[in-house]
Design a protein around this motif. Structure first.
Motif, PDB file in Angstrom:
ATOM      1  N   SER A  88      51.209   9.541  46.111  1.00  0.00           N
ATOM      2  CA  SER A  88      50.985   8.375  45.261  1.00  0.00           C
ATOM      3  C   SER A  88      51.890   8.412  44.031  1.00  0.00           C
ATOM      4  N   PRO A  89      52.375   7.247  43.558  1.00  0.00           N
ATOM      5  CA  PRO A  89      53.172   7.221  42.319  1.00  0.00           C
ATOM      6  C   PRO A  89      52.337   7.540  41.086  1.00  0.00           C
ATOM      7  N   TYR A  90      51.016   7.411  41.194  1.00  0.00           N
ATOM      8  CA  TYR A  90      50.105   7.736  40.091  1.00  0.00           C
ATOM      9  C   TYR A  90      49.003   8.652  40.630  1.00  0.00           C
ATOM     10  N   PRO A  91      49.300   9.938  40.766  1.00  0.00           N
ATOM     11  CA  PRO A  91      48.346  10.855  41.417  1.00  0.00           C
ATOM     12  C   PRO A  91      46.989  10.921  40.727  1.00  0.00           C
ATOM     13  N   ARG A  92      46.967  10.934  39.406  1.00  0.00           N
ATOM     14  CA  ARG A  92      45.679  11.043  38.712  1.00  0.00           C
ATOM     15  C   ARG A  92      44.810   9.820  38.953  1.00  0.00           C
ATOM     16  N   ALA A 180      42.482  18.494  41.739  1.00  0.00           N
ATOM     17  CA  ALA A 180      43.392  18.869  40.657  1.00  0.00           C
ATOM     18  C   ALA A 180      44.691  19.439  41.209  1.00  0.00           C
ATOM     19  N   GLY A 181      44.592  20.259  42.259  1.00  0.00           N
ATOM     20  CA  GLY A 181      45.794  20.797  42.882  1.00  0.00           C
ATOM     21  C   GLY A 181      46.651  19.726  43.518  1.00  0.00           C
ATOM     22  N   ALA A 182      45.995  18.721  44.133  1.00  0.00           N
ATOM     23  CA  ALA A 182      46.745  17.622  44.744  1.00  0.00           C
ATOM     24  C   ALA A 182      47.468  16.801  43.686  1.00  0.00           C
ATOM     25  N   VAL A 183      46.810  16.590  42.549  1.00  0.00           N
ATOM     26  CA  VAL A 183      47.453  15.857  41.455  1.00  0.00           C
ATOM     27  C   VAL A 183      48.692  16.594  40.969  1.00  0.00           C
ATOM     28  N   GLN A 184      48.574  17.894  40.747  1.00  0.00           N
ATOM     29  CA  GLN A 184      49.717  18.676  40.283  1.00  0.00           C
ATOM     30  C   GLN A 184      50.835  18.697  41.315  1.00  0.00           C
ATOM     31  N   ALA A 185      50.467  18.757  42.602  1.00  0.00           N
ATOM     32  CA  ALA A 185      51.479  18.735  43.658  1.00  0.00           C
ATOM     33  C   ALA A 185      52.204  17.387  43.673  1.00  0.00           C
ATOM     34  N   GLY A 186      51.449  16.320  43.459  1.00  0.00           N
ATOM     35  CA  GLY A 186      52.069  15.007  43.416  1.00  0.00           C
ATOM     36  C   GLY A 186      53.031  14.852  42.261  1.00  0.00           C
ATOM     37  N   LEU A 187      52.657  15.398  41.099  1.00  0.00           N
ATOM     38  CA  LEU A 187      53.537  15.321  39.931  1.00  0.00           C
ATOM     39  C   LEU A 187      54.788  16.175  40.129  1.00  0.00           C
ATOM     40  N   ARG A 188      54.622  17.359  40.706  1.00  0.00           N
ATOM     41  CA  ARG A 188      55.797  18.217  40.951  1.00  0.00           C
ATOM     42  C   ARG A 188      56.715  17.572  41.983  1.00  0.00           C
ATOM     43  N   ARG A 189      56.139  16.916  42.967  1.00  0.00           N
ATOM     44  CA  ARG A 189      56.936  16.258  44.008  1.00  0.00           C
ATOM     45  C   ARG A 189      57.842  15.184  43.415  1.00  0.00           C
ATOM     46  N   GLN A 190      57.355  14.518  42.378  1.00  0.00           N
ATOM     47  CA  GLN A 190      58.128  13.453  41.746  1.00  0.00           C
ATOM     48  C   GLN A 190      58.953  13.960  40.572  1.00  0.00           C
ATOM     49  N   GLY A 191      58.816  15.256  40.253  1.00  0.00           N
ATOM     50  CA  GLY A 191      59.572  15.807  39.136  1.00  0.00           C
ATOM     51  C   GLY A 191      59.149  15.223  37.812  1.00  0.00           C
ATOM     52  N   ARG A 192      57.846  14.928  37.670  1.00  0.00           N
ATOM     53  CA  ARG A 192      57.341  14.288  36.466  1.00  0.00           C
ATOM     54  C   ARG A 192      56.493  15.248  35.662  1.00  0.00           C
ATOM     55  N   GLU A 193      56.375  14.938  34.371  1.00  0.00           N
ATOM     56  CA  GLU A 193      55.499  15.704  33.498  1.00  0.00           C
ATOM     57  C   GLU A 193      54.048  15.340  33.810  1.00  0.00           C
ATOM     58  N   PRO A 194      53.068  16.233  33.523  1.00  0.00           N
ATOM     59  CA  PRO A 194      51.675  15.955  33.838  1.00  0.00           C
ATOM     60  C   PRO A 194      51.124  14.694  33.206  1.00  0.00           C
ATOM     61  N   ASP A 197      51.684   9.750  34.291  1.00  0.00           N
ATOM     62  CA  ASP A 197      50.918   8.641  34.858  1.00  0.00           C
ATOM     63  C   ASP A 197      49.774   8.223  33.967  1.00  0.00           C
ATOM     64  N   SER A 198      49.797   8.702  32.723  1.00  0.00           N
ATOM     65  CA  SER A 198      48.772   8.294  31.767  1.00  0.00           C
ATOM     66  C   SER A 198      49.149   6.954  31.163  1.00  0.00           C
TER      67      SER A 198
END
Length: 204
Positions: A88-92, A180-194, A197-198
């Motif tokens: 997802s483009p917005y994992p959280r 929480a792990g899936a969210v972090q994986a999604g952010l790392r996949r997109q090379g984005r800061e945590p 998506d806030s």
């Protein structure tokens, strides 16, 4: 001595970066609103199905089979949504939807099981249960409030309640960690800061 061109382009780049950041807030806000609305609609839709669905007074074996199939459905939906969080483009925000769907399914599944058990085996609880009573008992058990006005009396009802308690612990502990792990994986996949998506990211 600094080059004049560099001195002029520095503030210009800073302005462009701030403009891009400001423009990105619009889609994030819309995505946040969409996620919250969708989560609310999922919960309301499942509650509506719970009240509309004609639950008959099937026996204990049928109730157990229904509960087992329902729990498998909860696990399947959860793992499907976890995979969707990573892409997802917005994992959280996607995780909020997943949590809403999983919690609603879990609670309503046990509420339906309690309702069927009481109607197939009267006296399983301290009083006859309507669908609202069953949902009330399920929520008080899940939240560990336990008012005590409705209690499980039969052995089957107590075993079922213990299964709900155990499932609630796993849902709050293990499932939350997986999300929480899936969210972090999604952010790392997109090379984005945590915090990318806030919808309200503070400016630096």
């Amino acid at each position: 001595m600094d080059h004049p061109a560099a001195a002029r382009t520095g503030p210009a780049r800073l302005r462009r970066a701030r403009e891009q950041q400001h423009q990105g807030r619009g889609p994030r806000r819309r995505a946040a609103v969409t996620a919250l609305v969708r989560a609310a609609l999922i919960a309301v839709g499942l509650v509506t199905v719970y009240y509309v669905l004609p639950l008959d007074g099937r026996g204990t074996a049928g109730t157990s089979a229904l509960l087992a199939c329902g729990l498998l459905l909860v696990v399947g939906v959860f793992w499907w949504e976890v995979r969707a969080i990573v892409s997802s483009p917005y994992p959280r925000l996607k995780a909020v939807e997943t949590l809403a769907a999983t919690l609603a399914l879990f609670v309503l599944l046990f509420a339906g099981a309690y309702f069927l058990l009481e109607h197939s085996t009267p006296g399983s609880f301290s009083e006859p249960l309507t669908k609202t009573d069953s949902l009330y008992f399920t929520l008080t058990t899940f939240s560990t409030v336990g008012y005590g006005d409705i209690v499980a009396r039969s052995q089957t009802a107590r075993v079922l309640t213990m299964f709900q308690m155990l499932g609630g612990v796993l849902l709050v502990g293990v499932a939350a960690r997986i999300l929480a792990g899936a969210v972090q994986a999604g952010l790392r996949r997109q090379g984005r800061e945590p915090s990318d998506d806030s919808p309200h990211r503070p400016e630096g």
